[in-house]
Write an enzyme that holds these catalytic residues in place. Structure first.
Site, PDB file in Angstrom:
ATOM      1  N   CYS A 382       0.837  -1.207   0.000  1.00  0.00           N
ATOM      2  CA  CYS A 382       0.000   0.000   0.000  1.00  0.00           C
ATOM      3  C   CYS A 382       0.872   1.256   0.000  1.00  0.00           C
ATOM      4  O   CYS A 382       1.510   1.533  -1.013  1.00  0.00           O
ATOM      5  CB  CYS A 382      -1.001  -0.060   1.148  1.00  0.00           C
ATOM      6  SG  CYS A 382      -2.484   0.871   0.776  1.00  0.00           S
ATOM      7  N   HIS A 509      -3.598  -5.260   0.298  1.00  0.00           N
ATOM      8  CA  HIS A 509      -2.984  -5.783   1.532  1.00  0.00           C
ATOM      9  C   HIS A 509      -3.062  -7.311   1.562  1.00  0.00           C
ATOM     10  O   HIS A 509      -4.038  -7.852   2.093  1.00  0.00           O
ATOM     11  CB  HIS A 509      -3.723  -5.240   2.756  1.00  0.00           C
ATOM     12  CG  HIS A 509      -3.551  -3.774   2.965  1.00  0.00           C
ATOM     13  ND1 HIS A 509      -2.620  -3.256   3.834  1.00  0.00           N
ATOM     14  CD2 HIS A 509      -4.184  -2.716   2.408  1.00  0.00           C
ATOM     15  CE1 HIS A 509      -2.695  -1.936   3.820  1.00  0.00           C
ATOM     16  NE2 HIS A 509      -3.632  -1.585   2.961  1.00  0.00           N
ATOM     17  N   GLU A 511      -1.573  -9.234   3.420  1.00  0.00           N
ATOM     18  CA  GLU A 511      -1.415  -9.747   4.796  1.00  0.00           C
ATOM     19  C   GLU A 511      -2.756 -10.084   5.450  1.00  0.00           C
ATOM     20  O   GLU A 511      -2.795 -10.869   6.393  1.00  0.00           O
ATOM     21  CB  GLU A 511      -0.630  -8.752   5.665  1.00  0.00           C
ATOM     22  CG  GLU A 511      -1.347  -7.469   6.065  1.00  0.00           C
ATOM     23  CD  GLU A 511      -1.253  -6.349   5.047  1.00  0.00           C
ATOM     24  OE1 GLU A 511      -1.010  -6.635   3.861  1.00  0.00           O
ATOM     25  OE2 GLU A 511      -1.443  -5.170   5.435  1.00  0.00           O
TER      26      GLU A 511
HETATM   27  N1  GLN Z   1      -2.144   6.608   2.551  1.00  0.00           N
HETATM   28  C1  GLN Z   1      -2.207   5.805   1.377  1.00  0.00           C
HETATM   29  C2  GLN Z   1      -3.541   5.921   0.657  1.00  0.00           C
HETATM   30  O1  GLN Z   1      -4.518   6.298   1.243  1.00  0.00           O
HETATM   31  C3  GLN Z   1      -1.869   4.374   1.667  1.00  0.00           C
HETATM   32  C4  GLN Z   1      -2.830   3.692   2.584  1.00  0.00           C
HETATM   33  C5  GLN Z   1      -2.303   2.435   3.201  1.00  0.00           C
HETATM   34  O2  GLN Z   1      -1.091   2.199   3.238  1.00  0.00           O
HETATM   35  N2  GLN Z   1      -3.172   1.625   3.740  1.00  0.00           N
HETATM   36  O3  GLN Z   1      -3.656   5.594  -0.478  1.00  0.00           O
END
Ligand code: GLN
Length: 532
Positions: A382, A509, A511
């Site tokens: 992310c 994600h 994970e």
């Molecule tokens: N802040 C980033 C976004 O909103 C990444 C979010 C995250 O790592 N969950 O896209």
């Protein structure tokens, strides 16, 4: 068979591992062939933990249907492989919101709305999962967050008391307490447990089963003492000693007959103890995986729980690679160009963590540059993936001012930009792109290979910003490929540099969907590369 309900409460202190015990009960009942779900009721007022700082409440776990939830749901899924949903994570905030919305609609017209019965009725409705009428469950395990005696948990306790009365033998209460060891006296003390059970009894709840957390083994005499003071059968007093791994807990509970005790209380005949062969095979692998592989975790929260699912996914992937993933936290706020070599010394792989906001991002970018130029296997998740993309723009594409619109909305090179659908959003809570979305993999890429030649995968998301497709051709021409695309929205979900050993960033994600018996293929492939 009617659905049976198991309530899990905690006393004496918090952090006893109620989530692990709930997950273990789920696992053991599942091994006996029952269909189970596990849900968490948190007494705080936030609607969900999505807006909570990880320092307050650890990681925010995301379900496939896009609910931001408590990290215990991660344990439930990792232990049992079930898919939890938005109905598995409830807070006081959500309960009150439902009741207040109903009141404003006029549904209670004329009535005074009170904690008892209106709030407790709504808690009961959700404990019984009345919104999920068509699911066929044998057991619903409900864990209540916090510790009994907390002011805010009182309505939940009252709901459990009423349900116990209503459901009779179809409900069982499991209470988890702590038995401290006093070094000076060389004694284990059961008094806090007795007090905690008294407090529960004072609220009208007699626990059926006690799980005693302890750092030292409790002998039968000690268990007998607790049993007789607390009106609990001896076979229903089990102990949860410190274990080398949380995944040993279900086996220890099974040895002590916790699942059998629950079945007996309910009046279900106890069949033969299941062998749980796959679980034992996993534990054997875990015990044999002693060779260490060193992984740098570049993030801003130096707290075990902040990246819980990532840590567990690395740990599980290590075990399946017959190694022990040794995680070294690297605080991205302290990383500089000068010290990065020192900070990552000895690391065989680096994972760049998710996150929000400005703090610590330059350190993540420096780490991404270092691992790219030194060809150290790197996994960006992310925000971590976004930082890999920004680093590449700055140092390979030559856009020194490249940034994410999240950090600098004036940058002329917004290689990470706000998603179109996010532009009009003003509320913070629950408004990100959340939950599972499909992603099409490019054949021949490393990720395609990792997923076992599948072309269409589905992964969970939690973000507002995205790879800016305007730059895709430039990236691809210079060696960073977009190898995973959401087919409906054309969003880039995965980038990879094929010429590197393992340099992959995912907008999603992985994970959140790695479990004990089905560890995530990307983590497996990453650890394999690190161990090479
Ligand atoms: N802040 C980033 C976004 O909103 C990444 C979010 C995250 O790592 N969950 O896209």
């Amino acid at each position: 068979m009617d659905t049976k309900y198991i309530f899990v409460t905690g006393g004496v202190v918090s952090s006893l591992g109620k989530g692990i015990i709930s997950a273990s009960i789920g696992k053991l009942l599942q091994a006996r062939g029952y269909k189970v779900t596990i849900q968490k009721f948190d007494p705080y007022i936030n609607i969900d933990p999505g807006t909570l700082n990880p320092y307050e409440h650890g990681e925010c776990y995301v379900t496939a249907d896009g609910m931001e939830t408590d990290l215990d749901l991660g344990h439930y899924e990792r232990f049992t492989g079930i898919h939890t949903t938005r109905h598995n994570s409830i807070t006081t905030g959500r309960i009150y919101k439902t009741v207040i919305d109903r009141e404003r609609r006029g549904d209670y017209l004329g009535k005074t709305i009170q904690v008892v019965p209106h709030i407790t009725d709504e808690i009961k409705r959700r404990m019984l999962r009345e919104d999920e009428q068509n699911e066929q469950l044998d057991f619903v395990i409900t864990e209540v967050g916090g510790t009994i005696g907390d002011i805010e948990s009182a309505p939940f306790m009252e709901a459990i008391r009423q349900l116990r009365w209503q459901l009779g033998r179809n409900a069982v209460c499991v209470h988890l307490t702590y038995v401290p060891y006093l070094k000076a006296a060389d004694e284990l003390k059961t008094k806090p447990t007795q007090h905690s059970v008294k407090e529960l009894q004072g609220m009208g709840i007699q626990p059926d089963i006690l799980v005693l957390r302890t750092e030292r083994h409790l002998d039968d005499g000690m268990r007998m003492k607790v049993a007789s003071f607390c009106n609990v059968d001896l076979e229903c007093v089990v102990q949860s000693e410190d274990m080398p791994s949380i995944y040993e807990v279900p086996v220890s509970m099974q040895h002590q007959g916790l699942d059998a005790a629950i079945l007996r209380k309910i009046g279900i005949p106890v069949s033969e103890t299941p062998a749980m062969k796959p679980w034992h095979d996993f534990l054997d692998k875990q015990r044999n995986a002693t060779k260490e592989v060193h992984i740098g975790l570049v993030g801003k929260y130096d707290l075990q729980d902040a990246y819980k699912s990532i840590r567990e996914s690395l740990n599980l992937a290590g075990i399946y690679n017959h190694v022990k993933a040794k995680i070294h936290f690297v605080n991205s706020e302290e990383v500089t160009k000068e010290n990065i070599a020192e900070k990552l010394k000895g690391m065989q792989g680096v994972l760049i963590c998710p996150g929000f906001g400005q703090r610590g991002i330059e350190g993540k970018i420096i780490a991404a540059e270092y691992t790219r130029t030194h060809d150290i296997p790197t996994f960006g998740i992310c925000l971590g993936m976004q930082m890999m993309v920004i680093e590449f723009a700055r140092n390979v594409l030559g856009y020194k001012d490249a940034n994410s619109a999240e950090m600098d909305d004036k940058t002329p090179h917004n290689v990470i930009d706000i998603m179109e659908e996010q532009k009009s959003i003003t509320q913070m809570g629950g408004t990100m792109r959340l939950g599972a979305y499909e992603c099409e993999l490019v054949k021949g890429s490393k990720v395609y290979e990792a997923y076992g030649d599948e072309t269409l995968i589905s992964e969970r998301h939690r973000h507002r910003y995205e790879f800016n497709n305007k730059y895709q051709e430039e990236y691809e021409a210079k060696g960073m490929k977009c190898v995973g695309i959401n087919p409906a929205a054309n969003l880039v979900e995965i980038v990879e540099i094929p010429e590197k050993r393992w340099y992959i960033g995912t907008q999603f994600h992985p994970e959140y969907s790695s479990t004990v018996l089905h560890p995530h293929p990307l983590f497996i492939s990453f650890i394999k590369a690190c161990n090479h």
